[in-house]
Scaffold this motif. Structure first.
Motif, PDB file in Angstrom:
ATOM      1  N   LYS A 123     -12.251  40.050  25.050  1.00 45.05           N
ATOM      2  CA  LYS A 123     -12.086  40.593  23.697  1.00 45.05           C
ATOM      3  C   LYS A 123     -13.448  40.723  23.008  1.00 45.05           C
ATOM      4  O   LYS A 123     -13.733  41.738  22.373  1.00 45.05           O
ATOM      5  N   LYS A 124     -14.278  39.711  23.170  1.00 49.44           N
ATOM      6  CA  LYS A 124     -15.601  39.755  22.553  1.00 49.44           C
ATOM      7  C   LYS A 124     -16.454  40.881  23.146  1.00 49.44           C
ATOM      8  O   LYS A 124     -17.135  41.598  22.425  1.00 49.44           O
TER       9      LYS A 124
ATOM     10  N   GLU B 124       1.577  40.753  20.865  1.00 56.32           N
ATOM     11  CA  GLU B 124       0.599  41.747  21.289  1.00 56.32           C
ATOM     12  C   GLU B 124      -0.601  41.078  21.969  1.00 56.32           C
ATOM     13  O   GLU B 124      -1.013  41.462  23.057  1.00 56.32           O
TER      14      GLU B 124
ATOM     15  N   ILE C 151      -8.218  46.373  22.226  1.00 55.91           N
ATOM     16  CA  ILE C 151      -8.867  45.169  21.678  1.00 55.91           C
ATOM     17  C   ILE C 151      -7.832  44.090  21.415  1.00 55.91           C
ATOM     18  O   ILE C 151      -8.030  42.922  21.743  1.00 55.91           O
ATOM     19  N   THR C 152      -6.720  44.488  20.810  1.00 52.49           N
ATOM     20  CA  THR C 152      -5.709  43.498  20.423  1.00 52.49           C
ATOM     21  C   THR C 152      -4.932  42.975  21.628  1.00 52.49           C
ATOM     22  O   THR C 152      -4.170  42.032  21.495  1.00 52.49           O
ATOM     23  N   ARG C 153      -5.106  43.613  22.774  1.00 49.51           N
ATOM     24  CA  ARG C 153      -4.410  43.131  23.982  1.00 49.51           C
ATOM     25  C   ARG C 153      -5.381  42.641  25.056  1.00 49.51           C
ATOM     26  O   ARG C 153      -4.982  42.423  26.197  1.00 49.51           O
ATOM     27  N   ALA C 154      -6.645  42.506  24.712  1.00 48.67           N
ATOM     28  CA  ALA C 154      -7.627  42.019  25.690  1.00 48.67           C
ATOM     29  C   ALA C 154      -7.160  40.659  26.223  1.00 48.67           C
ATOM     30  O   ALA C 154      -6.713  39.820  25.457  1.00 48.67           O
ATOM     31  N   PRO C 155      -7.235  40.461  27.548  1.00 49.54           N
ATOM     32  CA  PRO C 155      -6.559  39.309  28.151  1.00 49.54           C
ATOM     33  C   PRO C 155      -7.253  37.952  28.022  1.00 49.54           C
ATOM     34  O   PRO C 155      -6.625  36.939  28.297  1.00 49.54           O
ATOM     35  N   THR C 156      -8.524  37.923  27.659  1.00 45.79           N
ATOM     36  CA  THR C 156      -9.210  36.641  27.454  1.00 45.79           C
ATOM     37  C   THR C 156     -10.103  36.782  26.215  1.00 45.79           C
ATOM     38  O   THR C 156     -10.405  37.895  25.783  1.00 45.79           O
ATOM     39  N   LEU C 157     -10.531  35.641  25.688  1.00 44.76           N
ATOM     40  CA  LEU C 157     -11.421  35.688  24.518  1.00 44.76           C
ATOM     41  C   LEU C 157     -12.740  36.361  24.879  1.00 44.76           C
ATOM     42  O   LEU C 157     -13.290  37.138  24.103  1.00 44.76           O
ATOM     43  N   ARG C 158     -13.216  36.077  26.087  1.00 43.87           N
ATOM     44  CA  ARG C 158     -14.474  36.683  26.520  1.00 43.87           C
ATOM     45  C   ARG C 158     -14.333  38.204  26.597  1.00 43.87           C
ATOM     46  O   ARG C 158     -15.183  38.939  26.105  1.00 43.87           O
TER      47      ARG C 158
ATOM     48  N   GLU D  84     -13.564  30.477  19.960  1.00 39.69           N
ATOM     49  CA  GLU D  84     -13.800  30.159  21.367  1.00 39.69           C
ATOM     50  C   GLU D  84     -14.395  28.750  21.498  1.00 39.69           C
ATOM     51  O   GLU D  84     -13.921  27.931  22.298  1.00 39.69           O
TER      52      GLU D  84
ATOM     53  N   LEU E 238     -15.138  44.215  21.863  1.00 38.90           N
ATOM     54  CA  LEU E 238     -15.509  44.391  20.452  1.00 38.90           C
ATOM     55  C   LEU E 238     -16.983  44.752  20.318  1.00 38.90           C
ATOM     56  O   LEU E 238     -17.348  45.672  19.580  1.00 38.90           O
TER      57      LEU E 238
ATOM     58  N   HIS F 128      -8.603  38.267  15.135  1.00 38.83           N
ATOM     59  CA  HIS F 128      -7.677  39.260  15.680  1.00 38.83           C
ATOM     60  C   HIS F 128      -7.304  40.306  14.627  1.00 38.83           C
ATOM     61  O   HIS F 128      -7.329  41.508  14.897  1.00 38.83           O
TER      62      HIS F 128
ATOM     63  N   TYR G 168      -3.720  31.968  24.604  1.00 39.52           N
ATOM     64  CA  TYR G 168      -2.804  32.959  25.176  1.00 39.52           C
ATOM     65  C   TYR G 168      -1.478  32.388  25.675  1.00 39.52           C
ATOM     66  O   TYR G 168      -0.566  33.144  25.986  1.00 39.52           O
TER      67      TYR G 168
ATOM     68  N   THR H  81     -15.967  44.849  12.520  1.00 37.80           N
ATOM     69  CA  THR H  81     -15.974  44.486  13.936  1.00 37.80           C
ATOM     70  C   THR H  81     -16.909  43.297  14.165  1.00 37.80           C
ATOM     71  O   THR H  81     -16.620  42.401  14.954  1.00 37.80           O
TER      72      THR H  81
ATOM     73  N   LEU I 232     -16.016  39.639  15.678  1.00 37.92           N
ATOM     74  CA  LEU I 232     -16.767  39.016  16.769  1.00 37.92           C
ATOM     75  C   LEU I 232     -17.173  37.586  16.421  1.00 37.92           C
ATOM     76  O   LEU I 232     -17.039  36.677  17.238  1.00 37.92           O
TER      77      LEU I 232
ATOM     78  N   ASP J 258      -8.789  29.748  26.583  1.00 38.12           N
ATOM     79  CA  ASP J 258      -7.869  30.854  26.843  1.00 38.12           C
ATOM     80  C   ASP J 258      -6.430  30.364  26.979  1.00 38.12           C
ATOM     81  O   ASP J 258      -5.505  31.020  26.512  1.00 38.12           O
TER      82      ASP J 258
END
Lengths: 251, 307
Positions: B65-66, A238, B56-63, A55, B69, A25, A76, A44, A48, A72
């Protein structure tokens, strides 16, 4: 007995997973902020890889826990005090030198850890470690090259990278310390002994630091007992914003 | 051979659909036209990282976000690739960045609009990348070799981005009422800016003629815009979203959609630096560039010492 081991394994995976998640992050915050386009892309790419590792680790953590929590859910929907990441990785991107110093210290540890973890009795962890190691070797090559460039580059870059190591050094004992739950996992040959890792880590990190014309930072600081610094709460506010604002929505 | 003869030969070469390579003779206008267009394209990729980067920093799932990115990383890679293509024409990346900072070089005006909710990330992929790819597909046949080859590669990735954007829109449009509302809001805000990406009407565009003659440009602004509209309207219908154009209707006779008129006043304002985020985007790029100076200096000093 079995439950205890599962519980310890859950904690262990959480710590590795959270560390990757939070570092990923932080790195993702650097997008469009690199000192040059090549480095922007490289950071970046690191983000990743770390989020990818998180994950897989958190998915496995969820399986080990056995309460039906997905990667998730764990990312989250947990509050700040349930995160297990190293304090080091939640430190902000103060400047490029901090980003590099932080990354270098993590990369060295990850390489050492994954090398040993790929021989774990736990096949799943061993498989993951083998995959992660390839990425971490590449990461370490990148970050140690930058430590050297900055250490030996200009007076300003030397001053900045030294400052970054000095300021971040106080978070390394927490990262290197063995956790009580690890004992059982070590005994069963599931995870490597963190004390050995800590010794190897120190030798390698100090070697690159001195080769780069830098001084080993002083160890004199108060060891705090908080799991986290002030920064993690803001980061999670955030990161978790959408999931928290729209409970149950599918994205 | 005098200039006219060389020019004649050059034109024949282009008319035969041959590619012009960096070391070939070319009229100065051809060189500057390509530098302008390719560097503008490179700057667009790089500035385009900003509005998407906001989420990017607020993307709702890891997927998610990836994916985001990886997508933004692709854009950076396109920028790098295009800067290199432009460099073959005798301009350095530093010079191109200086031109951007001085306002002499432009970038796509669409990136001067803000990203306000997560569906904007979907809308950018679906509409902005969709419009870009419509244009770029035709540019695969552009006459300058390095640019044409860059487009071949870039198009593959852009169409992937477009599908990813559409996937976000689909999830949002078919999701909860709040998500549907966000999706509609995003479409409302991005539709017209996406249409503006194709530039002025053909009869208003000063550069179209020469660009077409030299086959730098392979289809006109209006042709490409229409192609995009015809492709996109049925997709919006499938999403259950409403295109914010009361005059939009299918024209049986022409076999195309008729649309209302673009707000050209807004277009001109954005082009001339007075869009919603022009100043923010440029300030961000300049600040980051200035903040990174000590790193670039250190890398150069270190490299010099190694030699």
């Amino acid at each position: 007995m079995i439950m205890d081991t599962q519980q310890a394994l859950f904690q262990y995976c959480l710590r590795l997973g959270d560390t990757n998640l939070i570092l990923g992050h932080r790195l993702s915050e650097m997008c469009s902020r690199g000192p040059m386009l090549e480095e922007d892309i490289a950071l970046t790419n690191l983000a990743l890889d770390h989020i990818g590792q998180a994950e897989v680790l958190l998915q496995y953590a969820g399986e080990v826990e056995g309460k039906g929590r997905s990667e998730d859910d764990l990312s989250y929907l947990r509050p700040v005090d349930e995160f297990r990441n190293w304090r080091l990785v939640e430190q902000p991107n103060t400047d490029f030198a901090y980003v590099i110093a932080r990354q270098f210290m993590v990369d060295v540890y990850h390489c050492l850890l994954y090398q040993k973890l790929q021989k774990s009795n736990n096949e799943i962890l061993a498989g993951m470690a083998g995959r992660f190691l390839k990425e971490s070797i590449y990461h370490q090559r990148h970050s140690s090259a930058w430590v050297q460039r900055l250490g030996l580059g200009t007076a300003e870059s030397h001053r900045r990278i030294q400052q970054a190591f000095n300021d971040l050094w106080k978070h390394t004992p927490e990262m290197l310390a063995a956790k009580p739950y690890e004992k059982k996992l070590i005994d069963y040959g599931i995870v490597p002994d963190p004390e050995e890792l800590a010794l190897d880590w120190t030798v390698q990190v100090i070697r690159v630091i001195t080769q780069s014309g830098l001084r080993r930072p002083a160890d004199s600081f108060v060891e705090t007992y908080t799991a986290h610094t002030e920064h993690l709460g803001h980061l999670l506010a955030e990161m978790q914003y959408l999931q928290r604002s729209y409970p149950g929505a599918k994205w | 051979m005098d200039f006219q003869e060389k020019l004649h030969e050059f034109q024949q070469y282009i008319d035969a659909e041959e590619k012009i390579e960096p070391k070939d003779w070319m009229p100065e206008d051809y060189r500057t036209h390509n530098i302008r267009q390719i560097s503008q394209h490179a700057h667009s990729e790089v500035i385009g990282m900003q509005p998407e980067g906001k989420w990017i920093t607020r993307a709702p799932t890891l997927r998610a976000k990836k994916i985001l990115l990886a997508k933004i990383q692709d854009e950076g890679g396109h920028g790098l690739y295009l800067y290199s293509a432009a460099e073959t024409l005798g301009i350095s990346r530093d010079e191109m960045i200086a031109q951007l900072h001085e306002g002499k070089a432009k970038y796509s005006s669409v990136f001067n609009y803000p990203t306000l909710n997560w569906a904007d990330i979907g809308a950018i992929g679906w509409l902005v990348d969709g419009a870009a790819v419509t244009n770029q597909l035709s540019l695969r046949r552009t006459s300058f070799g390095p640019y044409s080859r860059a487009m071949l590669r870039i198009c593959n990735e852009e169409s992937f981005h477009q599908r990813q954007g559409y996937e976000i829109m689909l999830k949002m449009a078919k999701g909860s009422p709040e998500q549907h509302e966000m999706a509609q809001d995003a479409l409302n805000r991005w539709w017209w800016p996406a249409l503006m990406m194709f530039g002025p009407h053909d009869n208003q565009s000063s550069r179209t003629t020469k660009g077409m003659l030299w086959k730098i440009k392979r289809a006109s602004n209006d042709e490409l815009r229409q192609r995009f509209i015809d492709k996109t309207v049925p997709q919006a219908v499938f999403l259950g979203l409403k295109i914010p154009d009361p005059k939009l209707r299918w024209n049986e006779a022409t076999g195309h959609y008729d649309t209302g008129e673009i707000n050209w006043e807004e277009f001109n304002q954005v082009i001339h630096g007075d869009g919603p985020c022009n100043r923010e985007r440029m300030a961000h790029h300049k600040n980051v560039h200035a903040e990174g100076a000590w790193v670039r200096e250190a890398a150069a000093a270190y490299a010099a010492r190694q030699e």
